[in-house]
Design a protein around this motif. Sequence first.
Motif, PDB file in Angstrom:
ATOM      1  N   PHE A 265     -43.129  -0.553 -42.472  1.00 52.03           N
ATOM      2  CA  PHE A 265     -42.636  -0.942 -43.796  1.00 52.03           C
ATOM      3  C   PHE A 265     -41.989   0.247 -44.498  1.00 52.03           C
ATOM      4  CE2 PHE A 265     -46.279  -3.791 -42.957  1.00 52.03           C
ATOM      5  CZ  PHE A 265     -45.593  -4.993 -42.936  1.00 52.03           C
ATOM      6  N   THR A 266     -42.600   1.416 -44.371  1.00 51.82           N
ATOM      7  CA  THR A 266     -42.035   2.621 -44.981  1.00 51.82           C
ATOM      8  C   THR A 266     -40.676   2.937 -44.383  1.00 51.82           C
ATOM      9  OG1 THR A 266     -44.260   3.505 -45.348  1.00 51.82           O
ATOM     10  CG2 THR A 266     -42.421   5.069 -45.397  1.00 51.82           C
ATOM     11  N   LEU A 267     -40.595   2.916 -43.056  1.00 44.51           N
ATOM     12  CA  LEU A 267     -39.348   3.243 -42.383  1.00 44.51           C
ATOM     13  C   LEU A 267     -38.249   2.251 -42.724  1.00 44.51           C
ATOM     14  CD1 LEU A 267     -40.872   4.143 -38.907  1.00 44.51           C
ATOM     15  CD2 LEU A 267     -39.698   5.741 -40.437  1.00 44.51           C
ATOM     16  N   ALA A 268     -38.590   0.968 -42.744  1.00 43.33           N
ATOM     17  CA  ALA A 268     -37.589  -0.052 -43.047  1.00 43.33           C
ATOM     18  C   ALA A 268     -37.049   0.111 -44.465  1.00 43.33           C
ATOM     19  CB  ALA A 268     -38.184  -1.443 -42.861  1.00 43.33           C
ATOM     20  N   ARG A 269     -37.933   0.444 -45.395  1.00 39.77           N
ATOM     21  CA  ARG A 269     -37.480   0.576 -46.779  1.00 39.77           C
ATOM     22  C   ARG A 269     -36.744   1.888 -47.020  1.00 39.77           C
ATOM     23  NH1 ARG A 269     -42.165  -1.307 -50.782  1.00 39.77           N
ATOM     24  NH2 ARG A 269     -40.411  -1.682 -52.187  1.00 39.77           N
ATOM     25  N   GLU A 270     -36.965   2.879 -46.157  1.00 32.18           N
ATOM     26  CA  GLU A 270     -36.136   4.088 -46.233  1.00 32.18           C
ATOM     27  C   GLU A 270     -34.693   3.761 -45.870  1.00 32.18           C
ATOM     28  OE1 GLU A 270     -37.844   7.128 -43.781  1.00 32.18           O
ATOM     29  OE2 GLU A 270     -39.622   7.370 -45.052  1.00 32.18           O
ATOM     30  N   ALA A 271     -34.528   2.816 -44.941  1.00 31.22           N
ATOM     31  CA  ALA A 271     -33.187   2.406 -44.533  1.00 31.22           C
ATOM     32  C   ALA A 271     -32.613   1.343 -45.450  1.00 31.22           C
ATOM     33  CB  ALA A 271     -33.221   1.880 -43.100  1.00 31.22           C
ATOM     34  N   MET A 272     -33.490   0.472 -45.976  1.00 35.79           N
ATOM     35  CA  MET A 272     -33.054  -0.642 -46.815  1.00 35.79           C
ATOM     36  C   MET A 272     -33.934  -0.673 -48.066  1.00 35.79           C
ATOM     37  SD  MET A 272     -32.783  -3.540 -43.825  1.00 35.79           S
ATOM     38  CE  MET A 272     -31.969  -3.204 -42.268  1.00 35.79           C
ATOM     39  N   PRO A 273     -33.626   0.145 -49.058  1.00 37.01           N
ATOM     40  CA  PRO A 273     -34.503   0.281 -50.232  1.00 37.01           C
ATOM     41  C   PRO A 273     -34.746  -1.012 -51.002  1.00 37.01           C
ATOM     42  CG  PRO A 273     -32.856   2.032 -50.167  1.00 37.01           C
ATOM     43  CD  PRO A 273     -32.473   1.047 -49.115  1.00 37.01           C
ATOM     44  N   ASP A 274     -33.861  -1.985 -50.898  1.00 39.84           N
ATOM     45  CA  ASP A 274     -34.001  -3.215 -51.659  1.00 39.84           C
ATOM     46  C   ASP A 274     -34.926  -4.241 -51.004  1.00 39.84           C
ATOM     47  OD1 ASP A 274     -32.251  -2.236 -53.571  1.00 39.84           O
ATOM     48  OD2 ASP A 274     -30.482  -3.119 -52.622  1.00 39.84           O
TER      49      ASP A 274
END
Length: 479
Positions: A265-274
């Motif tokens: 989840f952290t990695l995905a939101r680093e790439a896609m903050p929204d």
Amino acid sequence: MHNPHTTADLQVALRARLGDAAILTEAAAMLPYCRDWHGDVTSNAIAVLRPRSTAEVCDAVRACRELGLSIIPQGGNTGLVLGAIPDRPESQVILSLERLKAVRSLDPDDFSMVVEAGCILAEIKEVAASKGMFFPLALGAQGSCRIGGNVSTNAGGINVLRYGMTRELVLGLEVVLPDGTVFDALSTLRKDNRGVDLKQLFIGAEGTLGIVTAVALKLTPFPDRVATALLGLNSLEDVMRLYRRARRDCCDLMSAFEFMPPIAFTLAREAMPDLAMPIGGDCPVYVLMEISGSGLVDVDDLMQRFLENVLEDGLVIDGVVAASAAQARNLWLFREGMNEGQARRGTHLRTDISVQLSGLPDFVKEAEAAVATAVPDCVCVSYGHIGDGNVHLNVLPPAGLAAAERSNRIHTAKKVINAVLDRYHGSISAEHGIGRLKRADFEERLPDVQRHLLAAIKKAIDPAMVMNPGCQLNLKELS
């Protein structure tokens, strides 16, 4: 292959033979073809050839053979093992299939379609869907990868547990051989037992035996009923228990069963903050599960009854079921976005491992422990495809390391992971292929009998070593 000509001479000769429109020679124009998908490696080539038909591929192969050039076939250049990147640019050309992109036929009654090698996977899926059909190969790179490359690498993806690897989805092939002749086996027959199935030689061969120019594909009815759930569990052992239950209760309707760590989840939101968090991120491990069907099958009811049972038994401790296609897509963005998030943290170890299903939890624990001991400042990210035993145990070095130190960490981590993998009798490549990146590790583990057979096949089909030399096997071993 020895070549006495200068680069300029070779470019002039190729233009004279193939025409200006089929060739790129300027450095800026060639760069996207000479750099790997993650940007870790940049090479060069004599030229990039861009034929528009099978006949033009034949002409290009014959011209290269006469000029003493070897050929690196390339699809969408989305591979992860450097299989389509030159390693001897002074004597190699890249042959891109991107302009061979016709859909030659689609037969809903036969559940088949014939497409050219340059067709983008997502577009194939869209064309099939427009006729109520489904092509089940599904990859994170499906918006840019091309079917010829998928076939040549025997691509896997998220639907393998239900539909199999690419090999199981190919009915026939058209291949340009190293002498410029065409192997035409584009039949869509399901049952054809006339001796050795020669097309299988080219599936997974990574362009070392010939250039795939067209593919006959197996289709299924479009699964217009899909249920998707993201579930939190206490351990990988519980993930395996859940998988066994899902296989029993949901049977062959289960099309995906992925596991992810909380850092996903952290990695995905680093790439896609929204991206909106759909679930609490404090469970030890997560499962993204999907069941699908068509016609009279009620997959929503099946998913609900299945989850009621496993929640009642305490196997699942948290979860959310997508209430719409948009919500389901949001759940999958976390699985896909974590890859981009890892890339943003810099060069790292990407593994593509398979082990026996029953040994998967123990393997992950032992391998992560070995990495923690060998390179304690690195972060392990283990995720993958439960159901086919495919684990991507990636290792992220800390930020701020010099390039040499980062490379040393990656080398050490790979060495200790492969040592554990060998004890589990697993594979160093579950779905990505061998390419150039994994060639040494592959050859180190290759039994003599297999080496002899692979060498004999290569020598028989490509005695001049025209096709993708340096990929999969060391040519010096074959001479």
